[in-house]
Scaffold this active site. Sequence first.
Site, short mmCIF file in Angstrom:
data_model
loop_
_atom_site.label_atom_id
_atom_site.label_comp_id
_atom_site.label_asym_id
_atom_site.label_seq_id
_atom_site.Cartn_x
_atom_site.Cartn_y
_atom_site.Cartn_z
N SER A 97 1.81 -29.35 19.03
CA SER A 97 0.55 -29.67 18.35
C SER A 97 -0.62 -28.86 18.89
O SER A 97 -0.65 -28.46 20.05
CB SER A 97 0.27 -31.18 18.44
OG SER A 97 0.29 -31.62 19.77
N LYS A 154 5.37 -31.40 22.54
CA LYS A 154 4.54 -30.59 23.44
C LYS A 154 3.10 -30.66 22.91
O LYS A 154 2.75 -29.98 21.94
CB LYS A 154 5.07 -29.15 23.44
CG LYS A 154 4.07 -28.08 23.84
CD LYS A 154 3.71 -28.13 25.29
CE LYS A 154 2.61 -27.14 25.64
NZ LYS A 154 1.25 -27.71 25.60
N GLY A 194 -0.62 -24.45 14.80
CA GLY A 194 -1.32 -23.68 15.83
C GLY A 194 -1.47 -22.25 15.36
O GLY A 194 -1.51 -21.98 14.15
N SER A 195 -1.51 -21.34 16.30
CA SER A 195 -1.80 -19.95 15.95
C SER A 195 -0.55 -19.22 15.45
O SER A 195 0.58 -19.61 15.73
CB SER A 195 -2.35 -19.22 17.18
OG SER A 195 -1.37 -19.21 18.18
N GLU A 207 2.16 -24.67 10.28
CA GLU A 207 0.85 -24.40 9.66
C GLU A 207 0.07 -23.60 10.67
O GLU A 207 -0.09 -24.03 11.82
CB GLU A 207 0.15 -25.70 9.31
CG GLU A 207 0.92 -26.59 8.32
CD GLU A 207 1.25 -25.93 6.99
OE1 GLU A 207 0.50 -25.03 6.57
OE2 GLU A 207 2.29 -26.28 6.40
N CYS A 239 -9.02 -25.51 11.05
CA CYS A 239 -8.20 -24.44 10.47
C CYS A 239 -8.76 -24.03 9.12
O CYS A 239 -8.59 -22.91 8.68
CB CYS A 239 -6.76 -24.92 10.33
SG CYS A 239 -6.69 -26.60 9.73
N GLU A 251 -9.01 -13.94 12.26
CA GLU A 251 -9.37 -15.32 12.56
C GLU A 251 -10.05 -15.36 13.94
O GLU A 251 -9.53 -14.82 14.90
CB GLU A 251 -8.13 -16.23 12.60
CG GLU A 251 -8.53 -17.67 12.88
CD GLU A 251 -7.37 -18.66 12.96
OE1 GLU A 251 -6.44 -18.41 13.76
OE2 GLU A 251 -7.40 -19.67 12.25
P1 NAD Z 1 -2.19 -22.37 19.90
O1 NAD Z 1 -1.24 -21.60 19.07
O2 NAD Z 1 -2.88 -21.69 21.01
O3 NAD Z 1 -1.44 -23.63 20.54
C1 NAD Z 1 -0.69 -24.52 19.74
C2 NAD Z 1 0.30 -25.23 20.63
O4 NAD Z 1 1.33 -24.30 21.00
C3 NAD Z 1 -0.26 -25.79 21.92
O5 NAD Z 1 0.30 -27.05 22.17
C4 NAD Z 1 0.23 -24.78 22.95
O6 NAD Z 1 0.33 -25.32 24.25
C5 NAD Z 1 1.60 -24.47 22.39
N1 NAD Z 1 2.25 -23.27 22.90
C6 NAD Z 1 1.70 -22.16 23.42
N2 NAD Z 1 2.67 -21.27 23.75
C7 NAD Z 1 3.85 -21.82 23.42
C8 NAD Z 1 5.20 -21.41 23.50
N3 NAD Z 1 5.54 -20.21 23.97
N4 NAD Z 1 6.15 -22.26 23.07
C9 NAD Z 1 5.83 -23.46 22.56
N5 NAD Z 1 4.58 -23.91 22.46
C10 NAD Z 1 3.59 -23.10 22.87
O7 NAD Z 1 -3.24 -23.04 18.88
P2 NAD Z 1 -4.51 -23.92 19.19
O8 NAD Z 1 -5.53 -23.07 19.89
O9 NAD Z 1 -4.14 -25.21 19.81
O10 NAD Z 1 -5.03 -24.23 17.71
C11 NAD Z 1 -5.76 -23.30 16.97
C12 NAD Z 1 -4.90 -22.62 15.95
O11 NAD Z 1 -4.26 -23.60 15.14
C13 NAD Z 1 -5.71 -21.77 14.98
O12 NAD Z 1 -5.04 -20.56 14.74
C14 NAD Z 1 -5.75 -22.62 13.72
O13 NAD Z 1 -5.94 -21.89 12.53
C15 NAD Z 1 -4.42 -23.28 13.77
N6 NAD Z 1 -4.40 -24.52 12.98
C16 NAD Z 1 -3.84 -24.46 11.74
C17 NAD Z 1 -3.82 -25.59 10.93
C18 NAD Z 1 -3.21 -25.54 9.56
O14 NAD Z 1 -3.02 -26.58 8.96
N7 NAD Z 1 -2.92 -24.36 9.04
C19 NAD Z 1 -4.34 -26.80 11.42
C20 NAD Z 1 -4.89 -26.82 12.71
C21 NAD Z 1 -4.91 -25.67 13.48
#
Ligand code: NAD
Length: 542
Positions: A187, A212, A265-266, A293, A327, A425
């Site tokens: 998440s 996680k 996430g990203s 997403e 997002c 982004e």
């Molecule tokens: P992030 O990708 O940095 O982190 C997301 C999650 O991935 C975190 O829990 C992180 O600890 C985990 N993570 C990191 N490395 C990993 C790995 N190697 N293996 C497994 N898990 C790992 O994203 P963030 O900064 O928490 O959120 C922002 C991003 O989320 C932006 O890009 C945003 O656009 C996106 N987002 C998209 C939506 C959607 O619906 N499209 C919604 C919310 C956020």
Amino acid sequence: MNNAIYNFLIPANEPILGYKKGSKGRVLLEAELNRQRLNPIEIPLIIGGKEIRTNQTGQVRMPHNHSQVLATYYKATEKEVNLAIDAALKAHCIWADLSWTVRAAILLKAAELISGKYRAVMNAATMLGQSKNIYQSEIDAVCETIDFLKFNAYFASRIYEMQPSSAFNQLNKMEFRPLEGFVFTVSPFNFTSIASNLNMAPVMMGNTTVWKPATTSLLSNYYLMKIFQEAGLPDGVINFVPGSGALIGKTALQSPDLAGIHFTGSNEIFNFLWSEVSKHLPHYKSYPRLVGETGGKNFVFVHPSATAKEVAVNAYRGAFEFQGQKCSAVSRMYVPVSLWAEIKNELLRIGEDARMGDINDPMNFINAVIDEASFDNCLNYINFAEKSEEAEIILGGNGNKSKGFFVEPTIIVTSNPKFKTMVEEIFGPILTIFIYDDNKLEETIGLCNTTSPYGLTGAVFSRDRVAASNICEQLRYAAGNFYINDKPTGAIVGLQPFGGSRASGTNDKAGGEFNLIRWISPRTIKETFQPASEYRYDYMIE
Ligand code: NAD
């Protein structure tokens, strides 16, 4: 014996409380904010229902006051990730066999707990830990979380209703099996509701998860986990595993029992997870379901017939609420030159009026970005724009991280429609505007469609309804959530199912049956009452 068929009502969305000064909700919230601020907690791992403390710890701090510690959390090592996988697999046997209505009952109980007993707790944790103001927290940590829980129970009932026809000589049935194995849920920091839903959607359909959570949203996510337990979630159905994403991801993806990944996430991380799964494919017992997403570069397209004030207000809210860290946040805008002066004046007027600061002062419209990395990232983009001859900063442009990670809402006007900040982004309070010649409408729609790799949200503002329709058609793949005369943020569960395509993800529309269907693997069972007793067909018999 249970032979009842349940019919859930279509849920009503959770009402958003007003939190007026002196109201009961506000008084409770203020007391809870004080309690959580003054009493840092410990956040253990929760695996198989048991709290686990390792010898590696980290701290959760307030983004708007980073010297203040909210919690000490324990980090998983490879050993705990494997324990979590074992616990999820063990719980799978019981959870998958339970009547789906018992599972739904747990989701609905969690929704009631959040709506009442823990409303202030969830809001305070999200406000302090993720720097959301009252309204931003209420619509996320409370209302959307509850809506996801209730709508998932309702949509699951619709899925389970979908049965093939039976005839009088045979019985046909679909068994909606959960996936075989565990679901790895990952998440993001920005929505408490997403953290809940990433787990509870697969769980509703009978799956168990290894979760996680993002380190920067651990406080609210830990309280969520405790609420799920209080709602009756059996041990091991969700296993809460904070720690390093790289380590947890690597270990989880090595398990042959990985049945799916539910990620938000990203792009960078989702692409990494997808490619790791591809590498391990022959090693898995089933093809893992990958639901992710990801990022966005969301737009507002202004038609020359639009009303300037409406554009400015919605662009400002869409771009800067929660510091542009939704997002769906607006981050690029196309404005016809004929409307620019009026829209600019209005944007600057709002910009002067809207205040930035600590979440404890409810008059602050803007709070802090999530952490130092995000602060630095925003400032790097601002510095890039400052140095460029193709860009002018007309609002904001400064940041201060001495106490909290504050970045001023920043508006960049560029002469280059493909300027870096029109394409990438940023995930912060930065809006870039391209002003187009009214005669170049079609060309500019084309630019809007092709400038960024994403396809999450977008909006058109136009009083000319035919023009709005045409733009909506031409931008069909530019956004999975498209708005006409509204800001492209604030999707509501059950009303605007959410998700985008292109580089924005697999578009499985969280909070609806499209998403839930990804977490089942149906089995068709036919029983005949007339088994064949002759191998030849009628025409073969003389
Ligand atoms: P992030 O990708 O940095 O982190 C997301 C999650 O991935 C975190 O829990 C992180 O600890 C985990 N993570 C990191 N490395 C990993 C790995 N190697 N293996 C497994 N898990 C790992 O994203 P963030 O900064 O928490 O959120 C922002 C991003 O989320 C932006 O890009 C945003 O656009 C996106 N987002 C998209 C939506 C959607 O619906 N499209 C919604 C919310 C956020």
